[in-house]
Design a protein around this motif. Sequence first.
Motif, PDB file in Angstrom:
ATOM      1  N   ILE A  47     -16.174 -10.551   9.902  1.00 48.91           N
ATOM      2  CA  ILE A  47     -15.900 -11.847   9.269  1.00 48.91           C
ATOM      3  C   ILE A  47     -16.043 -11.755   7.754  1.00 48.91           C
ATOM      4  CG2 ILE A  47     -16.652 -14.247   9.112  1.00 48.91           C
ATOM      5  CD1 ILE A  47     -17.525 -14.038  12.032  1.00 48.91           C
ATOM      6  N   VAL A  48     -17.123 -11.099   7.318  1.00 51.12           N
ATOM      7  CA  VAL A  48     -17.422 -11.086   5.883  1.00 51.12           C
ATOM      8  C   VAL A  48     -17.054  -9.764   5.221  1.00 51.12           C
ATOM      9  CG1 VAL A  48     -19.305 -12.708   6.238  1.00 51.12           C
ATOM     10  CG2 VAL A  48     -19.790 -10.268   6.260  1.00 51.12           C
ATOM     11  N   GLY A  49     -16.561  -8.772   6.012  1.00 51.71           N
ATOM     12  CA  GLY A  49     -16.254  -7.460   5.452  1.00 51.71           C
ATOM     13  C   GLY A  49     -15.068  -7.503   4.518  1.00 51.71           C
ATOM     14  N   LYS A  50     -14.819  -6.384   3.868  1.00 50.64           N
ATOM     15  CA  LYS A  50     -13.729  -6.279   2.909  1.00 50.64           C
ATOM     16  C   LYS A  50     -12.389  -6.422   3.611  1.00 50.64           C
ATOM     17  CE  LYS A  50     -11.787  -3.274  -0.641  1.00 50.64           C
ATOM     18  NZ  LYS A  50     -11.860  -1.952  -1.310  1.00 50.64           N
ATOM     19  N   ARG A  51     -11.527  -7.229   3.042  1.00 49.08           N
ATOM     20  CA  ARG A  51     -10.217  -7.486   3.628  1.00 49.08           C
ATOM     21  C   ARG A  51      -9.119  -7.296   2.584  1.00 49.08           C
ATOM     22  NH1 ARG A  51     -10.130 -10.000   8.599  1.00 49.08           N
ATOM     23  NH2 ARG A  51     -12.181 -10.510   9.435  1.00 49.08           N
ATOM     24  N   PHE A  52      -7.906  -7.174   3.081  1.00 46.27           N
ATOM     25  CA  PHE A  52      -6.764  -6.997   2.193  1.00 46.27           C
ATOM     26  C   PHE A  52      -5.545  -7.616   2.853  1.00 46.27           C
ATOM     27  CE2 PHE A  52      -6.847  -3.515   5.136  1.00 46.27           C
ATOM     28  CZ  PHE A  52      -5.522  -3.284   5.460  1.00 46.27           C
ATOM     29  N   ASP A  53      -4.500  -7.840   2.074  1.00 45.58           N
ATOM     30  CA  ASP A  53      -3.258  -8.417   2.582  1.00 45.58           C
ATOM     31  C   ASP A  53      -2.328  -7.305   3.054  1.00 45.58           C
ATOM     32  OD1 ASP A  53      -3.963 -11.049   2.151  1.00 45.58           O
ATOM     33  OD2 ASP A  53      -3.203 -11.057   0.093  1.00 45.58           O
ATOM     34  N   LEU A  54      -1.884  -7.410   4.300  1.00 43.77           N
ATOM     35  CA  LEU A  54      -0.918  -6.470   4.869  1.00 43.77           C
ATOM     36  C   LEU A  54       0.374  -7.238   5.136  1.00 43.77           C
ATOM     37  CD1 LEU A  54      -0.042  -3.781   6.100  1.00 43.77           C
ATOM     38  CD2 LEU A  54      -1.143  -4.481   8.238  1.00 43.77           C
ATOM     39  N   SER A  55       1.438  -6.820   4.479  1.00 50.01           N
ATOM     40  CA  SER A  55       2.726  -7.512   4.590  1.00 50.01           C
ATOM     41  C   SER A  55       3.697  -6.668   5.405  1.00 50.01           C
ATOM     42  CB  SER A  55       3.312  -7.771   3.193  1.00 50.01           C
ATOM     43  OG  SER A  55       2.411  -8.523   2.397  1.00 50.01           O
ATOM     44  N   GLY A  59       8.499  -9.758   8.749  1.00 47.31           N
ATOM     45  CA  GLY A  59       7.379 -10.105   9.619  1.00 47.31           C
ATOM     46  C   GLY A  59       6.344 -10.907   8.849  1.00 47.31           C
ATOM     47  N   PRO A  60       5.178 -11.100   9.417  1.00 42.36           N
ATOM     48  CA  PRO A  60       4.163 -11.933   8.784  1.00 42.36           C
ATOM     49  C   PRO A  60       3.370 -11.178   7.723  1.00 42.36           C
ATOM     50  CG  PRO A  60       3.351 -11.114  10.862  1.00 42.36           C
ATOM     51  CD  PRO A  60       4.762 -10.613  10.739  1.00 42.36           C
ATOM     52  N   VAL A  61       2.564 -11.924   6.997  1.00 45.09           N
ATOM     53  CA  VAL A  61       1.543 -11.375   6.106  1.00 45.09           C
ATOM     54  C   VAL A  61       0.196 -11.707   6.737  1.00 45.09           C
ATOM     55  CG1 VAL A  61       0.519 -11.424   3.811  1.00 45.09           C
ATOM     56  CG2 VAL A  61       2.989 -11.704   4.066  1.00 45.09           C
ATOM     57  N   VAL A  62      -0.613 -10.672   6.999  1.00 47.99           N
ATOM     58  CA  VAL A  62      -1.897 -10.889   7.673  1.00 47.99           C
ATOM     59  C   VAL A  62      -3.026 -10.452   6.756  1.00 47.99           C
ATOM     60  CG1 VAL A  62      -0.864 -10.565   9.950  1.00 47.99           C
ATOM     61  CG2 VAL A  62      -1.892  -8.610   8.793  1.00 47.99           C
ATOM     62  N   ARG A  63      -4.175 -11.073   6.951  1.00 48.50           N
ATOM     63  CA  ARG A  63      -5.378 -10.729   6.200  1.00 48.50           C
ATOM     64  C   ARG A  63      -6.188  -9.784   7.065  1.00 48.50           C
ATOM     65  NH1 ARG A  63      -6.823 -10.511   0.943  1.00 48.50           N
ATOM     66  NH2 ARG A  63      -9.045 -10.918   0.639  1.00 48.50           N
ATOM     67  N   ALA A  64      -6.074  -8.499   6.805  1.00 49.66           N
ATOM     68  CA  ALA A  64      -6.657  -7.477   7.674  1.00 49.66           C
ATOM     69  C   ALA A  64      -7.961  -6.966   7.118  1.00 49.66           C
ATOM     70  CB  ALA A  64      -5.684  -6.321   7.860  1.00 49.66           C
ATOM     71  N   GLU A  99       6.542   0.325   1.599  1.00 48.64           N
ATOM     72  CA  GLU A  99       7.308  -0.251   0.494  1.00 48.64           C
ATOM     73  C   GLU A  99       6.474  -0.349  -0.776  1.00 48.64           C
ATOM     74  OE1 GLU A  99      10.482  -0.947   0.777  1.00 48.64           O
ATOM     75  OE2 GLU A  99      10.664  -0.570   2.919  1.00 48.64           O
ATOM     76  N   SER A 100       5.185  -0.649  -0.643  1.00 44.72           N
ATOM     77  CA  SER A 100       4.310  -0.719  -1.804  1.00 44.72           C
ATOM     78  C   SER A 100       2.874  -0.481  -1.362  1.00 44.72           C
ATOM     79  CB  SER A 100       4.427  -2.081  -2.500  1.00 44.72           C
ATOM     80  OG  SER A 100       3.940  -3.120  -1.663  1.00 44.72           O
ATOM     81  N   GLY A 101       2.064   0.056  -2.242  1.00 42.90           N
ATOM     82  CA  GLY A 101       0.667   0.335  -1.939  1.00 42.90           C
ATOM     83  C   GLY A 101       0.420   1.709  -1.373  1.00 42.90           C
ATOM     84  N   GLY A 102       1.462   2.523  -1.245  1.00 43.71           N
ATOM     85  CA  GLY A 102       1.299   3.837  -0.643  1.00 43.71           C
ATOM     86  C   GLY A 102       0.490   4.792  -1.474  1.00 43.71           C
ATOM     87  N   ASP A 103       0.445   4.573  -2.800  1.00 45.75           N
ATOM     88  CA  ASP A 103      -0.308   5.476  -3.667  1.00 45.75           C
ATOM     89  C   ASP A 103      -1.806   5.377  -3.444  1.00 45.75           C
ATOM     90  OD1 ASP A 103      -0.061   2.853  -4.631  1.00 45.75           O
ATOM     91  OD2 ASP A 103      -0.598   3.477  -6.661  1.00 45.75           O
ATOM     92  N   ARG A 104      -2.254   4.316  -2.753  1.00 48.00           N
ATOM     93  CA  ARG A 104      -3.688   4.146  -2.485  1.00 48.00           C
ATOM     94  C   ARG A 104      -4.069   4.524  -1.057  1.00 48.00           C
ATOM     95  NH1 ARG A 104      -2.233  -0.126  -5.825  1.00 48.00           N
ATOM     96  NH2 ARG A 104      -1.792  -1.471  -4.042  1.00 48.00           N
ATOM     97  N   LEU A 105      -3.125   5.074  -0.301  1.00 47.47           N
ATOM     98  CA  LEU A 105      -3.413   5.516   1.067  1.00 47.47           C
ATOM     99  C   LEU A 105      -3.949   6.944   1.064  1.00 47.47           C
ATOM    100  CD1 LEU A 105      -0.293   4.208   3.028  1.00 47.47           C
ATOM    101  CD2 LEU A 105      -2.612   3.281   3.122  1.00 47.47           C
ATOM    102  N   ARG A 132      -5.068   4.333   7.867  1.00 49.34           N
ATOM    103  CA  ARG A 132      -6.113   3.310   7.765  1.00 49.34           C
ATOM    104  C   ARG A 132      -6.077   2.720   6.344  1.00 49.34           C
ATOM    105  NH1 ARG A 132      -9.529   3.565  12.161  1.00 49.34           N
ATOM    106  NH2 ARG A 132      -9.349   5.504  13.394  1.00 49.34           N
ATOM    107  N   PRO A 133      -5.329   1.650   6.160  1.00 45.74           N
ATOM    108  CA  PRO A 133      -5.212   1.077   4.812  1.00 45.74           C
ATOM    109  C   PRO A 133      -6.499   0.384   4.379  1.00 45.74           C
ATOM    110  CG  PRO A 133      -4.026  -0.263   6.424  1.00 45.74           C
ATOM    111  CD  PRO A 133      -4.485   0.952   7.145  1.00 45.74           C
ATOM    112  N   LYS A 134      -6.717   0.388   3.080  1.00 41.97           N
ATOM    113  CA  LYS A 134      -7.916  -0.240   2.505  1.00 41.97           C
ATOM    114  C   LYS A 134      -7.588  -1.227   1.387  1.00 41.97           C
ATOM    115  CE  LYS A 134     -10.832   3.818   3.397  1.00 41.97           C
ATOM    116  NZ  LYS A 134     -11.733   4.842   2.789  1.00 41.97           N
ATOM    117  N   SER A 135      -6.315  -1.292   0.998  1.00 47.79           N
ATOM    118  CA  SER A 135      -5.909  -2.151  -0.106  1.00 47.79           C
ATOM    119  C   SER A 135      -4.543  -2.752   0.220  1.00 47.79           C
ATOM    120  CB  SER A 135      -5.858  -1.331  -1.399  1.00 47.79           C
ATOM    121  OG  SER A 135      -5.003  -0.214  -1.242  1.00 47.79           O
TER     122      SER A 135
END
Length: 377
Positions: A47-55, A59-64, A99-105, A132-135
Amino acid sequence: RLRRSFNAPDASEAAQLGWIADLLVYGFYLRGGVIAGGLIARPLLRIVGKRFDLSYVYGPVVRAQVGPTLLEISRQFNVPHMSTCGGRARCSTCRVRVESGGDRLHPPAEPERRTLASIGAGPDVRLACQTRPKSPLTVFRLIAPETGGKTPAHQIPRISVEDAGVERELVMLFLDVRGFTRWSEGKLPYDVVFILNTFFAAASQAVTAEGGWIDKYMGDGMLAVFGRDVAADVAAQQALKAAAAIDVALEKVAERMAGEVGETVRVGIGLHAGTVVLGRIGFEDASAVTVIGEAVNTASRLETLAGAENLQLVASQAVMMLAGCEAAADFESEVTVKGLRKPINVFGFSSARSIIDALPPPSDEATDRVIQSDRLA
């Protein structure tokens, strides 16, 4: 004197032992508290752990939450995402284009790298089951359920495991009507259909009575499969019993149809066990659950071998060992099957019914080993 003879502890030693016992008890309670705390903390961290937006593109955008794989996140939020191998990097159906954010994987590990290299994937393609995405991340599912443009992707109902495909160890039975081309010449098409349906009806009843199901009919041939709901050793026994039952049933049918055919019709049977992919193939109403893999091709080639050796049944050593069958074979050889790296041992029988007495009696434990994990996953 008795205590001294047994070297019993004195008062100071007894006190020390009591302290050790108390320490063990306190340690037990401490360990239990840590476990209980962990069980309580896990949902709280979610519930309180670190989360990020996965688009998801289209499809949808989820808060993972950080931690699960991309495939696990898709399932958590009920986002349709193909995966045939169950998340083990043994297939590429869950692949996505980042599409984006791959440089942080994190870079692909060896299993993922090997699978992606086998399909010639580009540097922006990743396996969802290994990532396992983190951002913040935006991905496009390269293999996704077809929506027809009518239903948003995130609203598509989840498909079953068998619809998506799952690896299973099954037993395949290939049956072929011998001399079909020869004795069907000159007959009306309706008569040929009637004759084949008569034979297939008897063979199919024998298969279903032993727990198998008919995968498909192919002209004068038939593919039956065993093991969808039972363990592989039970499936092997079922397949051998079905082959024997087919022998008995078709003998009666052949005698009855001899006048229609003009000769005694014989059949050839090939049996093999192995790992195949069980999944739904086709589109909408034209789709059906079927099996794909080298084990299917091997069973077909063993049926061909049965015809070449004038045998009714040829079974691979894999089937015989799984079933615990030690029947005396009329033909035994090591053969090289096209598509397999190593030759396999096979056993041939002039009459399939001869193996019945060599089959071990079924045990209650084996009969009750129904496979449910894949069906309910």
